[in-house]
Design a protein around this motif. Structure first.
Motif, PDB file in Angstrom:
ATOM      1  N   THR A  43       0.834  -1.219  -0.115  1.00 17.64           N
ATOM      2  CA  THR A  43       0.137  -0.018   0.038  1.00 17.64           C
ATOM      3  C   THR A  43       1.020   1.310  -0.089  1.00 17.64           C
ATOM      4  OG1 THR A  43      -1.869  -1.006   1.242  1.00 17.64           O
ATOM      5  CG2 THR A  43      -1.788   1.300   1.387  1.00 17.64           C
ATOM      6  N   ILE A  44       0.821   2.116  -0.957  1.00 22.79           N
ATOM      7  CA  ILE A  44       1.403   3.342  -1.078  1.00 22.79           C
ATOM      8  C   ILE A  44       0.226   4.440  -0.582  1.00 22.79           C
ATOM      9  CG2 ILE A  44       2.492   4.998  -2.552  1.00 22.79           C
ATOM     10  CD1 ILE A  44       3.530   2.522  -4.026  1.00 22.79           C
ATOM     11  N   ILE A  45       0.856   5.275   0.116  1.00 27.06           N
ATOM     12  CA  ILE A  45      -0.141   6.577   0.736  1.00 27.06           C
ATOM     13  C   ILE A  45       0.389   7.594   0.251  1.00 27.06           C
ATOM     14  CG2 ILE A  45      -1.357   7.475   2.631  1.00 27.06           C
ATOM     15  CD1 ILE A  45      -0.938   4.663   4.036  1.00 27.06           C
ATOM     16  N   ILE A  46      -0.278   8.567  -0.297  1.00 29.06           N
ATOM     17  CA  ILE A  46       0.269   9.860  -0.777  1.00 29.06           C
ATOM     18  C   ILE A  46      -0.936  10.901   0.007  1.00 29.06           C
ATOM     19  CG2 ILE A  46       0.514  11.398  -2.663  1.00 29.06           C
ATOM     20  CD1 ILE A  46       1.294   8.930  -4.252  1.00 29.06           C
ATOM     21  N   LYS A  47      -0.174  11.818   0.422  1.00 23.16           N
ATOM     22  CA  LYS A  47      -0.729  12.898   1.052  1.00 23.16           C
ATOM     23  C   LYS A  47      -0.576  14.139   0.544  1.00 23.16           C
ATOM     24  CE  LYS A  47      -1.882  15.417   5.343  1.00 23.16           C
ATOM     25  NZ  LYS A  47      -1.340  15.658   6.580  1.00 23.16           N
ATOM     26  N   GLU A  48      -1.791  14.983  -0.064  1.00 27.84           N
ATOM     27  CA  GLU A  48      -1.437  16.190  -0.399  1.00 27.84           C
ATOM     28  C   GLU A  48      -0.774  17.251   0.437  1.00 27.84           C
ATOM     29  OE1 GLU A  48      -4.654  18.510  -2.302  1.00 27.84           O
ATOM     30  OE2 GLU A  48      -5.691  16.374  -2.776  1.00 27.84           O
ATOM     31  N   SER A  49       0.164  17.878  -0.275  1.00 29.88           N
ATOM     32  CA  SER A  49       0.954  19.028   0.485  1.00 29.88           C
ATOM     33  C   SER A  49       0.147  19.969   1.033  1.00 29.88           C
ATOM     34  CB  SER A  49       1.996  19.668  -0.438  1.00 29.88           C
ATOM     35  OG  SER A  49       3.021  18.711  -0.757  1.00 29.88           O
ATOM     36  N   SER A  50       0.492  20.480   2.346  1.00 27.93           N
ATOM     37  CA  SER A  50      -0.264  21.446   3.061  1.00 27.93           C
ATOM     38  C   SER A  50      -0.022  22.777   2.485  1.00 27.93           C
ATOM     39  CB  SER A  50       0.178  21.865   4.581  1.00 27.93           C
ATOM     40  OG  SER A  50       1.483  22.052   4.555  1.00 27.93           O
ATOM     41  N   GLU A  51      -0.924  23.795   2.628  1.00 26.31           N
ATOM     42  CA  GLU A  51      -0.821  25.180   2.190  1.00 26.31           C
ATOM     43  C   GLU A  51       0.730  25.739   2.638  1.00 26.31           C
ATOM     44  OE1 GLU A  51      -5.223  27.050   2.188  1.00 26.31           O
ATOM     45  OE2 GLU A  51      -3.944  27.258   4.000  1.00 26.31           O
ATOM     46  N   LEU A  52       0.986  25.509   3.787  1.00 24.53           N
ATOM     47  CA  LEU A  52       2.444  26.056   4.128  1.00 24.53           C
ATOM     48  C   LEU A  52       3.567  25.334   3.442  1.00 24.53           C
ATOM     49  CD1 LEU A  52       3.733  28.074   6.106  1.00 24.53           C
ATOM     50  CD2 LEU A  52       3.860  26.332   7.930  1.00 24.53           C
ATOM     51  N   ALA A  53       3.416  24.037   3.324  1.00 22.51           N
ATOM     52  CA  ALA A  53       4.642  23.413   2.480  1.00 22.51           C
ATOM     53  C   ALA A  53       4.574  24.048   0.873  1.00 22.51           C
ATOM     54  CB  ALA A  53       4.273  21.945   2.420  1.00 22.51           C
ATOM     55  N   LEU A  54       3.325  24.138   0.282  1.00 20.06           N
ATOM     56  CA  LEU A  54       3.567  24.664  -0.992  1.00 20.06           C
ATOM     57  C   LEU A  54       3.985  26.145  -0.961  1.00 20.06           C
ATOM     58  CD1 LEU A  54      -0.090  23.327  -2.346  1.00 20.06           C
ATOM     59  CD2 LEU A  54       2.109  22.439  -2.791  1.00 20.06           C
ATOM     60  N   ARG A  85       1.367  35.145   4.272  1.00 20.71           N
ATOM     61  CA  ARG A  85       0.695  33.867   4.471  1.00 20.71           C
ATOM     62  C   ARG A  85       1.438  32.864   5.050  1.00 20.71           C
ATOM     63  NH1 ARG A  85      -1.170  30.956   0.112  1.00 20.71           N
ATOM     64  NH2 ARG A  85       0.624  31.211  -1.093  1.00 20.71           N
ATOM     65  N   ILE A  86       2.581  32.904   5.346  1.00 17.94           N
ATOM     66  CA  ILE A  86       3.287  31.978   6.344  1.00 17.94           C
ATOM     67  C   ILE A  86       2.893  31.926   7.842  1.00 17.94           C
ATOM     68  CG2 ILE A  86       5.413  31.972   5.235  1.00 17.94           C
ATOM     69  CD1 ILE A  86       6.802  33.431   7.155  1.00 17.94           C
ATOM     70  N   HIS A  87       1.767  33.018   8.138  1.00 19.36           N
ATOM     71  CA  HIS A  87       1.178  33.155   9.603  1.00 19.36           C
ATOM     72  C   HIS A  87      -0.011  32.334   9.342  1.00 19.36           C
ATOM     73  CE1 HIS A  87       4.121  35.503  11.404  1.00 19.36           C
ATOM     74  NE2 HIS A  87       4.238  36.403  10.498  1.00 19.36           N
ATOM     75  N   THR A  88      -0.591  32.228   8.249  1.00 16.51           N
ATOM     76  CA  THR A  88      -2.064  31.838   8.219  1.00 16.51           C
ATOM     77  C   THR A  88      -2.203  30.504   7.419  1.00 16.51           C
ATOM     78  OG1 THR A  88      -2.468  33.145   6.111  1.00 16.51           O
ATOM     79  CG2 THR A  88      -2.809  34.179   8.551  1.00 16.51           C
ATOM     80  N   ALA A  89      -1.275  30.114   6.499  1.00 17.41           N
ATOM     81  CA  ALA A  89      -1.338  29.026   5.615  1.00 17.41           C
ATOM     82  C   ALA A  89      -1.552  27.781   6.484  1.00 17.41           C
ATOM     83  CB  ALA A  89      -0.281  28.760   4.968  1.00 17.41           C
ATOM     84  N   ASN A  90      -2.296  26.726   6.258  1.00 18.34           N
ATOM     85  CA  ASN A  90      -2.529  25.453   6.985  1.00 18.34           C
ATOM     86  C   ASN A  90      -1.061  24.643   6.974  1.00 18.34           C
ATOM     87  OD1 ASN A  90      -5.045  25.972   7.589  1.00 18.34           O
ATOM     88  ND2 ASN A  90      -6.107  25.049   5.588  1.00 18.34           N
ATOM     89  N   ALA A  91      -0.809  24.125   8.076  1.00 23.49           N
ATOM     90  CA  ALA A  91       0.426  23.344   8.225  1.00 23.49           C
ATOM     91  C   ALA A  91       0.241  21.877   8.146  1.00 23.49           C
ATOM     92  CB  ALA A  91       1.281  23.781   9.549  1.00 23.49           C
ATOM     93  N   PRO A  94       0.106  21.109  12.429  1.00 27.79           N
ATOM     94  CA  PRO A  94      -0.122  22.330  13.054  1.00 27.79           C
ATOM     95  C   PRO A  94       0.395  22.460  14.327  1.00 27.79           C
ATOM     96  CG  PRO A  94      -1.916  20.996  12.239  1.00 27.79           C
ATOM     97  CD  PRO A  94      -0.799  20.171  11.933  1.00 27.79           C
ATOM     98  N   GLU A  95       0.587  21.678  15.080  1.00 28.90           N
ATOM     99  CA  GLU A  95       1.188  21.727  16.470  1.00 28.90           C
ATOM    100  C   GLU A  95       2.477  22.534  16.543  1.00 28.90           C
ATOM    101  OE1 GLU A  95       2.589  17.577  14.984  1.00 28.90           O
ATOM    102  OE2 GLU A  95       0.824  18.662  14.866  1.00 28.90           O
ATOM    103  N   LYS A  96       3.321  22.657  15.297  1.00 29.82           N
ATOM    104  CA  LYS A  96       4.341  23.454  15.626  1.00 29.82           C
ATOM    105  C   LYS A  96       4.263  24.667  15.352  1.00 29.82           C
ATOM    106  CE  LYS A  96       7.371  19.691  14.038  1.00 29.82           C
ATOM    107  NZ  LYS A  96       8.198  18.958  13.131  1.00 29.82           N
ATOM    108  N   ILE A  97       3.104  25.067  14.882  1.00 27.09           N
ATOM    109  CA  ILE A  97       2.862  26.519  14.704  1.00 27.09           C
ATOM    110  C   ILE A  97       2.394  27.095  16.149  1.00 27.09           C
ATOM    111  CG2 ILE A  97       1.123  28.230  13.525  1.00 27.09           C
ATOM    112  CD1 ILE A  97       2.832  26.486  11.492  1.00 27.09           C
TER     113      ILE A  97
END
Length: 161
Positions: A43-54, A85-91, A94-97
């Motif tokens: 099984t290969i699981i791929i997750k979309e990148s977060s807004e902050l990563a993008l 937007r680095i202050h508001t983009a979803n990470a 999120p616990e690291k924000i």
């Protein structure tokens, strides 16, 4: 039979290499499999990148272009407004924000402003200071994977020649 075992071994080695290389990439997000998925082989699981990563990937790309402008003496393009937007983009995590993250993000934005206002003869130093604020932020929030890539932004004396 020997050829089959050799082919299977080679295939397993290549898949292992791909998985290992994927794990080293700071640009990929990993996701824990669900209980159902953990029982399924291959099984290969791929997750979309977060807004902050993008956003940070965009920042890296644009800062590479900015680096070239600094080196060539061209006019700089101020991107700091977009980077707020680095202050508001979803990470991704999120616990690291935290307040520390926001303080370090502000230091980065300030370093961008300093770069935009720097005289041409001080731009290399201001640009490298901006890169340092990126690295410091990643160290401060325990997100050290991208640091080697970020460090490639630095302008070294040999780059200036």
């Amino acid at each position: 039979m020997k050829l089959r075992l050799h082919t299977l071994g080679l295939l397993a080695f290549m898949i292992g290499g791909l998985i290992a290389c994927n794990g080293e990439s700071s640009d990929e997000n990993s996701v824990e499999p669900t209980a159902d998925q953990a029982d399924e082989p291959n099984t290969i699981i791929i997750k979309e990148s977060s807004e902050l990563a993008l956003l940070m990937r965009q920042m890296w790309d644009e800062n590479m272009e900015l680096r070239d402008r600094v080196l060539s003496g061209e006019e700089l393009v101020d991107l700091s407004e977009e980077y707020n937007r680095i202050h508001t983009a979803n990470a991704t995590e999120p616990e690291k924000i935290t307040e520390t993250y926001h303080a370090l993000a502000n230091a980065y934005l300030q370093s961008m402003e300093t770069l935009m206002n720097a005289s041409e003869e001080n731009r290399v130093e201001a640009f490298n200071n901006m890169v340092t604020t990126c690295v410091n932020c990643h160290k401060g929030v325990s997100c050290q994977g991208p640091i080697p890539k970020i460090n490639r932004l630095r302008i070294r004396p040999t780059d200036e020649a």
